[in-house]
Design an enzyme around this catalytic site. Structure first.
Site, PDB file in Angstrom:
ATOM      1  N   SER A 123       0.282   9.180  39.241  1.00 49.81           N
ATOM      2  CA  SER A 123       1.510   9.650  39.884  1.00 49.81           C
ATOM      3  C   SER A 123       2.105   8.558  40.753  1.00 49.81           C
ATOM      4  CB  SER A 123       1.220  10.889  40.736  1.00 49.81           C
ATOM      5  OG  SER A 123       0.262  10.583  41.724  1.00 49.81           O
ATOM      6  N   HIS A 144       2.894  11.986  33.074  1.00 55.40           N
ATOM      7  CA  HIS A 144       2.590  12.530  34.396  1.00 55.40           C
ATOM      8  C   HIS A 144       2.767  14.048  34.407  1.00 55.40           C
ATOM      9  CE1 HIS A 144       3.735  12.827  38.908  1.00 55.40           C
ATOM     10  NE2 HIS A 144       2.463  13.055  38.727  1.00 55.40           N
ATOM     11  N   GLU A 156       6.523  14.056  33.115  1.00 54.48           N
ATOM     12  CA  GLU A 156       7.340  12.840  33.133  1.00 54.48           C
ATOM     13  C   GLU A 156       6.710  11.866  32.128  1.00 54.48           C
ATOM     14  OE1 GLU A 156       9.071  12.532  37.692  1.00 54.48           O
ATOM     15  OE2 GLU A 156       7.020  11.880  37.360  1.00 54.48           O
ATOM     16  N   ASN A 195       8.809  12.309  42.567  1.00 58.18           N
ATOM     17  CA  ASN A 195       8.380  11.769  43.860  1.00 58.18           C
ATOM     18  C   ASN A 195       9.449  10.882  44.484  1.00 58.18           C
ATOM     19  OD1 ASN A 195       5.964  13.074  44.021  1.00 58.18           O
ATOM     20  ND2 ASN A 195       4.802  11.448  43.013  1.00 58.18           N
TER      21      ASN A 195
END
Ligand SMILES: C/C=C/C(=O)SCCNC(=O)CCNC(=O)[C@H](O)C(C)(C)COP(=O)(O)OP(=O)(O)OC[C@H]1O[C@@H](n2cnc3c(N)ncnc32)[C@H](O)[C@@H]1OP(=O)(O)O
Length: 660
Positions: A123, A144, A156, A195
């Site tokens: 991540s 991900h 992802e 993120n």
């Protein structure tokens, strides 16, 4: 490699993410070798999967046979060669430390077949750097998953600098095949998409407090109940882990510069080992205090906080779009699924006004001189263009929906699907507005003869009003009256439109969701569905017609039982009450729903129109209903449809009604 070539998948690491990924992949029918460094770790992961599969079976999300078969497809292993020697895809989910990953890839490269594609679930680390530990950087990408993989739909799929498109294509197809929604991240940027949005949001919230612009209470009340995100910014940091956010930020700071300087407030929390929920204390106290008790008080809302948070989000989106990492649509999909946001950051920014946010960012930059407010080049372009989304589509008659989906799955059938599966398809003000607009489209479309109403996912038709809609805006009583009336009227349109409406229910059908289903003409449900009006549990009352419409279907006594007890009732019992027309097994559900709608769509439109109208009118007034019935009878008797019906009867044929 093509999707059809993937048979055996190796998952490296049997921790939280590793065993979750192994479970998801095995449920989709693949053979999975799950490998960890010792017997204890791998067995532990295996037992967690067994527990989770049993839970899914208990909750009717799988049959016990399917759960057993998925478990049987998983082989727990310690030996790397045994685990990966015949793997087509290897998903690495070992601890997030470069040295550990390097060792794993060195060992893996020595045993994996040449054809195998490597995907890392990292991540926070660079995909490019990781790929360079192998001899197949072109067949290496990020994959991900979000925690917990079994529940979170997003994956992802991240390109490293050396990744070939074919690798991304096959991993995307594979992610879809295991039931996930892949979003392609075209460049290996720190934080990827989700993120990259969430972490600067938490950091900005912390800076606002650090700089005395607002208190934690004000920031969180604004984030949750004014902007409408699912959690306050500090609540989110505590939930994710302040240390986790801090480390991503630290890495972004290192790679992408001072605009990502971690706020000292976060640093202090990490130094004090106050990580959030997991350590019992973070910005909120979960042991000796009330935890994240975010206030709804609108006196706490701050326009500066709202503007700064949205401005920082808009700037990040502008960076991702401008640098061709992802499109606004892809970013919004990723954040909606990965962060459980009701809409994505690009949409939030557009709704506020990107030009205003760009100005706010400039002002803040001038005022503070902090690089986090420095606009990315692309932000000015987006502001000039009027936002991230192009509204041109609306001019040519196409309407885009965020919370529902309008499709045309079969001949003469339109389907409206409530599409907020992460929030149990709960009903927000936006959803009612979109439903209203979709009903307009269906009503105006002469080619549509039946409407099917469903909920996305297999957990809920709808769990009722979105709590945020009830609580949002400081729960103003006048707004609540309007919300109630708007829901009553919009749902009521289903009773009034002149084509038959079938509600097909799989899972929870509660509160406002049940009030919506009550307005359909026909209701079919899976045997695992549960119904109820739980408003009394919340100190509320059914506000979208439940006090009036339910009694007409199940009778006053049963309606009072359902509302007063706030109990949940299984589908079979609701069928016995007359609320459900047909109960089907989950594996027959989709076909049964489509068939029912198709059957009604084949009926005579004119007769349907007058019949619905007469029955609806007669509900309020028997005489008026009879009058409409007679007028309708007179209207249709000489119609082409009646000729068609009678001819078909004598010709022993199926009639084809035209509505003429
Ligand atoms: C005028 C109309 C008034 C009304 O309709 S009032 C609302 C009446 N409805 C209810 O009271 C039902 C509330 N929901 C529930 O009781 C439970 O949920 C269920 C029994 C439906 C499912 O329970 P489980 O399987 O344990 O799932 P989960 O973790 O509770 O929910 C999954 C995610 O869905 C969100 N969610 C569920 N219901 C609502 C809602 N009504 N409004 C907004 N979000 C909702 C949760 O928060 C959570 O989200 P995260 O995974 O992010 O934590």
């Amino acid at each position: 490699m093509e999707l059809e070539d993937i048979n055996t998948v190796a998952v490296l690491g049997a921790g939280n993410m590793g065993h979750g990924i192994a479970e998801v992949v095995a449920m989709a029918g693949y053979d999975v070798n799950m490998r960890d460094i010792n017997e204890e770790f791998v067995q532990n992961g295996y037992e967690q999967i067994e527990w989770s599969l049993d839970k899914l079976a208990e909750n009717d999300q799988l049959t016990q046979e399917q759960a057993d078969a998925a478990l049987e497809r998983i082989t727990p292993l310690v030996d790397m060669a045994e685990a990966c020697g015949d793997a087509d895809v290897v998903i690495e989910a070992v601890p997030e430390q470069m040295e550990i990953k390097q060792d794993v890839y060195t060992e893996l490269e020595a045993v994996a077949p040449d054809r195998a594609v490597f995907a890392t679930n990292t991540s926070s680390l660079s995909i490019t750097d990781l790929s360079e530990f192998t001899d197949r950087a072109e067949s290496f990408c990020g994959m991900h998953f979000f925690n917990p993989p079994i529940r979170m739909d997003l994956v992802e799929v991240i390109s490293g600098a050396h990744t070939e498109d074919a690798t991304l294509d096959v991993i995307e197809a594979f992610a879809e095949d295991v039931g996930k929604t892949p979003v392609r991240v075209r460049k290996d940027v720190p934080g990827f998409i989700v993120n990259r949005i969430l972490v600067p949001l938490m950091n900005e919230a912390a800076w606002l407090v650090e700089d005395d612009v607002a208190t934690i209470e004000e920031v969180d009340a604004t984030t949750k109940f004014d902007i409408g995100l699912p959690m306050g910014s500090f609540e989110l940091a505590d939930y994710v882990g302040i240390d986790v956010g801090y480390h991503v930020l630290d890495y972004m700071h290192e790679v992408a510069g001072d605009r990502y300087e971690p706020c000292p407030l976060m640093e202090t929390k990490v130094d004090n080992e106050e990580f959030g929920q997991k350590s019992g204390k973070g910005f909120y106290d979960y042991e000796d205090g009330d935890g994240a008790d975010v206030s709804m008080d609108d006196d706490l809302f701050s326009e500066t906080v709202k503007e700064r948070l949205l401005a920082v989000l808009a700037n990040e989106v502008a960076y991702l779009v401008g640098d061709d990492v992802a499109s606004p649509e892809e970013i919004d999909t990723a954040v909606k699924l990965g962060g459980r946001w009701p809409k994505g950051p690009a949409k939030f920014a557009d709704e506020y006004g990107v030009a205003d946010l760009a100005d706010a960012l400039e002002d803040a930059y001038e005022e503070t001189d902090h690089p986090r407010y420095e606009p990315f080049d692309h932000l000015a372009t987006v502001a000039d263009e009027g936002g991230f989304y192009d509204d041109a589509g609306e001019d040519d008659g196409t309407v885009e929906f965020d919370t529902i989906e309008l499709t045309y799955p079969g001949d003469k059938v339109a389907q409206i699907e409530l599409n907020r599966p992460q929030q149990m398809n709960s009903i927000s003000l936006e959803l009612i507005e979109e439903l209203d607009a979709a009903i307009d489209l269906v009503d105006d479309d002469d080619d549509v003869r039946a409407l099917l109403l469903t909920g996305a996912g297999s957990k809920a038709f709808s769990a009722g009003a979105d709590f945020m809609s009830i609580a949002g805006g400081g729960a103003d009583p006048f707004d609540a009256v309007e919300l109630s009336k708007y829901g009553q009227e919009t749902f009521g349109r289903l009773e009034e439109i002149e084509l038959p409406v079938v509600a097909a229910i799989d899972g929870y059908c509660l509160g406002g969701g049940m009030e919506l289903a009550t307005c359909a003409d026909i209701r079919i449900a899976t045997s695992r569905s549960e119904f109820g009006q739980p408003e009394f549990n919340l100190g509320l009352l059914p506000g979208w017609g439940g006090t009036q419409r339910l009694q007409r279907i199940v009778g006053m006594g049963r309606a009072k039982e359902i509302i007063f007890t706030a109990d949940r009732f299984p589908a079979e019992e609701m069928a016995a009450f007359g609320f459900i027309n047909e109960v089907v097994e989950p594996d027959e559900f989709e076909t049964a729903a489509q068939d029912y709608a198709a059957k009604l769509a084949g009926g005579p439109p004119l007769a349907m129109r007058f019949t619905k109208r007469a029955m609806q009118k007669g509900w309020d007034n028997h005489e008026a209903g009879l009058e409409v019935e007679s007028m309708g009878f007179g209207h249709v008797v000489n119609s082409e449809d009646v000729h068609e019906g009678i001819n078909a009867f004598f010709g022993d044929d199926e009639p084809e009604f035209e509505g003429k």
